[in-house]
Every structure is written in structure tokens, then in C-alpha cells.
Design a protein around this motif. Structure first.
Motif, mmCIF file in Angstrom:
data_model
loop_
_atom_site.group_PDB
_atom_site.id
_atom_site.type_symbol
_atom_site.label_atom_id
_atom_site.label_comp_id
_atom_site.label_asym_id
_atom_site.label_seq_id
_atom_site.Cartn_x
_atom_site.Cartn_y
_atom_site.Cartn_z
ATOM 1 N N GLU A 97 0.823 -1.209 0.000
ATOM 2 C CA GLU A 97 0.000 0.000 0.000
ATOM 3 C C GLU A 97 0.860 1.263 0.000
ATOM 4 O OE1 GLU A 97 -2.816 -0.089 3.152
ATOM 5 O OE2 GLU A 97 -3.606 -2.048 2.589
ATOM 6 N N ALA A 98 1.993 1.206 -0.636
ATOM 7 C CA ALA A 98 2.938 2.320 -0.612
ATOM 8 C C ALA A 98 2.361 3.584 -1.246
ATOM 9 C CB ALA A 98 4.231 1.926 -1.315
ATOM 10 N N GLY A 99 1.573 3.477 -2.302
ATOM 11 C CA GLY A 99 1.028 4.656 -2.977
ATOM 12 C C GLY A 99 -0.389 4.993 -2.556
ATOM 13 N N ALA A 100 -0.930 4.304 -1.555
ATOM 14 C CA ALA A 100 -2.320 4.516 -1.158
ATOM 15 C C ALA A 100 -2.537 5.928 -0.618
ATOM 16 C CB ALA A 100 -2.743 3.478 -0.128
ATOM 17 N N THR A 101 -1.636 6.422 0.195
ATOM 18 C CA THR A 101 -1.802 7.751 0.772
ATOM 19 C C THR A 101 -1.769 8.818 -0.313
ATOM 20 O OG1 THR A 101 -0.742 6.992 2.791
ATOM 21 C CG2 THR A 101 -0.883 9.352 2.470
ATOM 22 N N THR A 102 -0.877 8.681 -1.255
ATOM 23 C CA THR A 102 -0.790 9.642 -2.359
ATOM 24 C C THR A 102 -2.071 9.633 -3.171
ATOM 25 O OG1 THR A 102 1.590 9.280 -2.438
ATOM 26 C CG2 THR A 102 0.586 10.341 -4.347
ATOM 27 N N ALA A 103 -2.618 8.472 -3.430
ATOM 28 C CA ALA A 103 -3.865 8.377 -4.191
ATOM 29 C C ALA A 103 -5.021 8.994 -3.404
ATOM 30 C CB ALA A 103 -4.165 6.923 -4.515
ATOM 31 N N GLU A 104 -5.046 8.791 -2.096
ATOM 32 C CA GLU A 104 -6.109 9.384 -1.285
ATOM 33 C C GLU A 104 -6.018 10.909 -1.299
ATOM 34 O OE1 GLU A 104 -5.509 7.559 2.491
ATOM 35 O OE2 GLU A 104 -6.277 5.617 1.821
ATOM 36 N N TYR A 105 -4.817 11.441 -1.204
ATOM 37 C CA TYR A 105 -4.651 12.895 -1.287
ATOM 38 C C TYR A 105 -5.071 13.410 -2.659
ATOM 39 C CZ TYR A 105 -2.260 13.411 3.179
ATOM 40 O OH TYR A 105 -1.964 13.452 4.512
ATOM 41 N N ALA A 106 -4.761 12.669 -3.704
ATOM 42 C CA ALA A 106 -5.130 13.087 -5.056
ATOM 43 C C ALA A 106 -6.647 13.131 -5.212
ATOM 44 C CB ALA A 106 -4.514 12.151 -6.084
ATOM 45 N N VAL A 107 -7.333 12.114 -4.703
ATOM 46 C CA VAL A 107 -8.796 12.083 -4.802
ATOM 47 C C VAL A 107 -9.398 13.210 -3.969
ATOM 48 C CG1 VAL A 107 -10.845 10.726 -4.214
ATOM 49 C CG2 VAL A 107 -8.919 9.633 -5.357
ATOM 50 N N GLY A 108 -8.870 13.441 -2.775
ATOM 51 C CA GLY A 108 -9.366 14.535 -1.940
ATOM 52 C C GLY A 108 -9.146 15.892 -2.577
ATOM 53 N N THR A 109 -7.983 16.093 -3.165
ATOM 54 C CA THR A 109 -7.686 17.358 -3.842
ATOM 55 C C THR A 109 -8.591 17.561 -5.041
ATOM 56 O OG1 THR A 109 -5.384 17.216 -3.131
ATOM 57 C CG2 THR A 109 -5.866 18.703 -4.955
ATOM 58 N N LEU A 110 -8.831 16.515 -5.803
ATOM 59 C CA LEU A 110 -9.729 16.595 -6.960
ATOM 60 C C LEU A 110 -11.147 16.926 -6.509
ATOM 61 C CD1 LEU A 110 -10.103 16.271 -10.007
ATOM 62 C CD2 LEU A 110 -10.504 13.843 -9.613
ATOM 63 N N GLY A 111 -11.593 16.310 -5.422
ATOM 64 C CA GLY A 111 -12.926 16.602 -4.904
ATOM 65 C C GLY A 111 -13.055 18.038 -4.434
ATOM 66 N N ALA A 112 -12.055 18.538 -3.726
ATOM 67 C CA ALA A 112 -12.085 19.920 -3.244
ATOM 68 C C ALA A 112 -12.060 20.915 -4.410
ATOM 69 C CB ALA A 112 -10.904 20.169 -2.321
ATOM 70 N N ALA A 113 -11.269 20.621 -5.422
ATOM 71 C CA ALA A 113 -11.214 21.503 -6.591
ATOM 72 C C ALA A 113 -12.544 21.495 -7.341
ATOM 73 C CB ALA A 113 -10.087 21.070 -7.520
ATOM 74 N N THR A 114 -13.193 20.344 -7.416
ATOM 75 C CA THR A 114 -14.489 20.248 -8.086
ATOM 76 C C THR A 114 -15.542 21.052 -7.337
ATOM 77 O OG1 THR A 114 -13.929 18.049 -8.911
ATOM 78 C CG2 THR A 114 -16.257 18.648 -8.896
ATOM 79 N N ILE A 115 -15.574 20.923 -6.029
ATOM 80 C CA ILE A 115 -16.540 21.686 -5.230
ATOM 81 C C ILE A 115 -16.265 23.186 -5.366
ATOM 82 C CG2 ILE A 115 -17.257 22.205 -2.865
ATOM 83 C CD1 ILE A 115 -16.916 19.186 -2.291
ATOM 84 N N GLY A 116 -14.993 23.571 -5.356
ATOM 85 C CA GLY A 116 -14.647 24.976 -5.545
ATOM 86 C C GLY A 116 -15.099 25.508 -6.894
ATOM 87 N N ALA A 117 -14.912 24.723 -7.935
ATOM 88 C CA ALA A 117 -15.337 25.138 -9.275
ATOM 89 C C ALA A 117 -16.853 25.287 -9.343
ATOM 90 C CB ALA A 117 -14.860 24.133 -10.322
ATOM 91 N N ILE A 118 -17.577 24.381 -8.708
ATOM 92 C CA ILE A 118 -19.040 24.468 -8.697
ATOM 93 C C ILE A 118 -19.493 25.716 -7.947
ATOM 94 C CG2 ILE A 118 -21.131 23.376 -7.766
ATOM 95 C CD1 ILE A 118 -19.803 20.666 -8.438
ATOM 96 N N LEU A 119 -18.850 26.007 -6.813
ATOM 97 C CA LEU A 119 -19.216 27.212 -6.058
ATOM 98 C C LEU A 119 -18.931 28.480 -6.847
ATOM 99 C CD1 LEU A 119 -18.035 26.251 -2.466
ATOM 100 C CD2 LEU A 119 -20.379 26.450 -3.305
ATOM 101 N N ILE A 120 -17.844 28.504 -7.568
ATOM 102 C CA ILE A 120 -17.533 29.672 -8.404
ATOM 103 C C ILE A 120 -18.557 29.801 -9.524
ATOM 104 C CG2 ILE A 120 -15.885 30.590 -10.086
ATOM 105 C CD1 ILE A 120 -13.662 29.519 -8.244
ATOM 106 N N TYR A 121 -18.916 28.686 -10.149
ATOM 107 C CA TYR A 121 -19.903 28.703 -11.236
ATOM 108 C C TYR A 121 -21.251 29.216 -10.737
ATOM 109 C CZ TYR A 121 -22.913 27.052 -14.988
ATOM 110 O OH TYR A 121 -23.838 26.984 -15.997
#
Length: 64
Positions: A3-27
């Protein structure tokens, strides 16, 4: 299981989710109806007569 890359993948998914929510709020925030709604809420929040009416409608101790 490795599970060496699991933490990196979790951060990537969290960052993508936060960016998506931010884009929706701006829209949504750029729509005129949202600006009108926000202005209306702020005007009602800063209106001292509305606060006084609300305070007058509250029950007072000792009064039924």
C-alpha cells in the motif's frame, strides 16, 4: 499487499474533490440570481428593524 502509494492516491482524490466543489461554487456564484439572493440575505441581516421584531416576538421570562 503493498500500500505504498495509497496515501498519495487518497490525497489526489481529496484534492480533486475539493477543486471540483470549488469550481461548482464559483460557477454558481457568478450567476445573477445568486448575487441577488446574497445581497437580499445581507440586507436582511443588517436591517435593525428585523432584529427588533424578532426580539419582540420571543417569549419573556415570567410572561405566558
Amino acid at each position: 499487499m503493498n500500500e505504498a502509494g495509497a496515501t498519495t492516491a487518497e490525497y489526489a482524490v481529496g484534492t480533486l474533490g475539493a477543486a471540483t466543489i470549488g469550481a461548482i461554487l464559483i460557477y454558481v456564484g457568478l450567476d445573477p440570481w445568486y448575487a441577488e439572493l446574497l445581497e437580499d440575505v445581507i440586507q436582511h441581516a443588517l436591517d435593525p428593524t428585523g432584529l427588533l421584531k424578532h426580539l419582540e416576538s420571543l417569549p419573556r421570562p415570567g410572561q405566558e
